[in-house]
Each structure stands twice: as C-alpha cells, then as structure tokens.
Design an enzyme around this catalytic site. Structure first.
Site: not given
Length: 299
Positions: A59, A75, A77, A91, A105, A187, A224, A227
């Site tokens: 994330t 983001d 995803r 999120k 998480g 991440s 990433d 994400s």
C-alpha cells in the site's frame, strides 16, 4: 563470477533460443520460452546467484501538515496474495468529523480497528460534549495495537485538527507512534518519501500540500507492485470542515482503451436469446398463515 556470466551468455546465444525468440507470436500469451527461462534460472542458482522476487503485497499511504490543516492520501489497490482483489478500495477511514486515518496492512484489521476507535470517539464526544482531540484517537489506537503485540496488522497514518492545531501521526502495528510534519507508510512509502523530501517546505498552502501528497502517492503507484489504481485525497481543515475526494487522480483509467477495443459479436448476447420454457407465479400470501400478535408486555 566470470564463468557464470559466460554460461548464461551461451544459453541466451544458443541457436534454438534465437530461433524461438524470432518466431514467437506477437500478442497474447506465449509459453515457448519457459524452458529457456528455467535453464537460465537453474544456471544462475547453481552459479551462486539469485533470482529477484517481486513484492507481493503493499500500500502507499501518506500525509502532510500545511498551514491550515492536514492532507491525507492513499492509493486504492487491495491485493490478495499476487492477485488484485479490489481496484478501487477506500483506505482513508473516518474516525470523527475532525480526524481521519489511512490504513495499510490487512484490510479487515484496518477496517475493524478504525471502526472500533471511531465508535469510542463518538461515545467520548457524547459524554463530554466536546470535539475529540487528535491525541485521544492516537492513544486509543496505540493502546489497542500494543495489547495485541503486532498480531493486528494495521499500520496507520492519522491526521486531524483540534483546538491545539493540526496534527499528523503514524502508528505502527506494535503500537509505537511518532508525530511528524509529513509521513509515509506501506510498501510504497520509500517512493512517496522521496517526493516528500524533495518538495516539502514549512509554509505550504492547501493546494501545494494536495499536489505534494498526490505526487507522493503516484510515485508509490508507479514504483511499487502492491500499490496501484487511483489516488484518494482527504483534507481536514482548522475551520472544522473536511473534504473527502475519492478518485482525485486516476492515472490508470482504461476506459479509452476499452472503448477502442472491438468486442467480438459472440460476446454480445442479445436480449431474449434464452428461451423461456415455463412461467409460474405463486402468491406468497397463500403459503403463509398470518396470526394476530399478542399484546406487548409492560416494562
């Protein structure tokens, strides 16, 4: 090391490898190089090398304090293993009118954790008759997460405004917290932090803060694997207002590409293509017995 590189070059320069690469189909899936890739991987491992592995979960969430409030971004995803489970999940979670929280998480842990703390903050507001302070939400969250010793996988970026000004915290799954002018987690946090450290300044207005958070989340999206999709932005201001902007930036909008792709006619099934063999209508009232309810007991 030289011998290993020479062995790899021999494998890639073999006539069958060149012929397979030249004749492989363009477009669609091609599996003709699987044997070659397996040979390359085996040669690398036997030579003491290693194969890089892709990040599988992640994330990008971030926040910035500006002169009149706080900007949070995330983001959209959600991943389940190596698959994208949801392209447009939210999120950024509501805690109270003046406090919002980004979660990274396990999706279920972040959802339920923020729901529980939001409920406690509302009870606190009703009991005291005052607006909850940001540090109250941070204390409730860190105590709960510390109690579970990191087994509740919720890494949070919490921002809000109260009588003492705008505040921004990040909260780790073990319960440790830090108060900073700009934070990133997930991440994709390194990519976002690179943008923040290059563009952050002490005296930022709301538009500059929104743009900086947007660029940070985009950096996480494009660098990433965990994400992706869109950028969500939430602005909490000192005047008591908050603006939630879902889909603020959509860098991966595929609608133009999909409209340009001609769908096969076999996929477009017309209405009435399936024959109706039988139609039967039954009244539910004929199948249910309705009885008068007894008088309610007095309390």
């Amino acid at each position: 090391e030289v011998e290993r590189l020479e062995a790899m070059s021999e494998l890639t320069a073999a006539p069958e490898a060149r012929e397979a690469a030249a004749t492989r189909p363009r477009g669609g899936f091609a599996f003709d190089l699987c044997a070659r890739d397996a040979k390359l991987g085996k040669a690398m491992v036997e030579g003491g090398g290693w194969l890089p592995s892709a990040l599988k979960t992640g994330t990008t969430i971030a926040g910035v304090v500006f002169e009149g409030g706080v900007v949070l971004g995330a983001d959209t995803r959600a991943t389940g293993g190596t698959e994208v489970a949801d392209k447009n999940c939210s999120k950024i979670h509501y805690l109270s009118n003046n406090i919002y929280c980004c979660g990274a998480g396990t999706a279920a842990d972040t959802e339920k954790t923020t729901e529980m703390i939001s409920s406690q903050l509302e009870l606190h507001r009703l009991n005291t008759g005052t607006q909850p302070r940001v540090v109250t939400a941070v204390t409730l969250l860190k105590r709960m997460l510390f109690r579970y010793q990191g087994h509740v996988s919720a890494a949070l970026v919490l921002g809000g405004c109260d009588v003492s000004g705008p505040h921004l915290y990040h909260i780790y799954p073990h319960g440790s917290t830090s108060k900073l002018p700009y934070v990133t987690m997930g991440s994709g946090s390194l990519a976002a932090m690179a943008m923040f450290e290059a563009g952050w300044k002490d005296t930022m207005n709301e538009a500059e803060a929104i743009d900086l958070v947007k660029e940070g989340i985009l950096a996480g999206i494009f660098n990433d694997l965990g994400s992706g999709s869109n950028v969500d932005i939430t602005v909490i201001r000192m005047d008591g207002t908050a603006t939630v902007m879902r889909g603020f930036e959509q860098p991966n909008d595929a609608s133009t590409l999909r409209t340009a792709y001609p769908r096969p006619q076999a996929v477009n099934v017309p209405l009435g293509a399936t024959a109706v063999l039988e139609t039967r209508v039954e009244k539910i009232s004929d199948l249910v017995t309705i009885e008068p309810a007894p008088e309610p007991m007095a309390i």
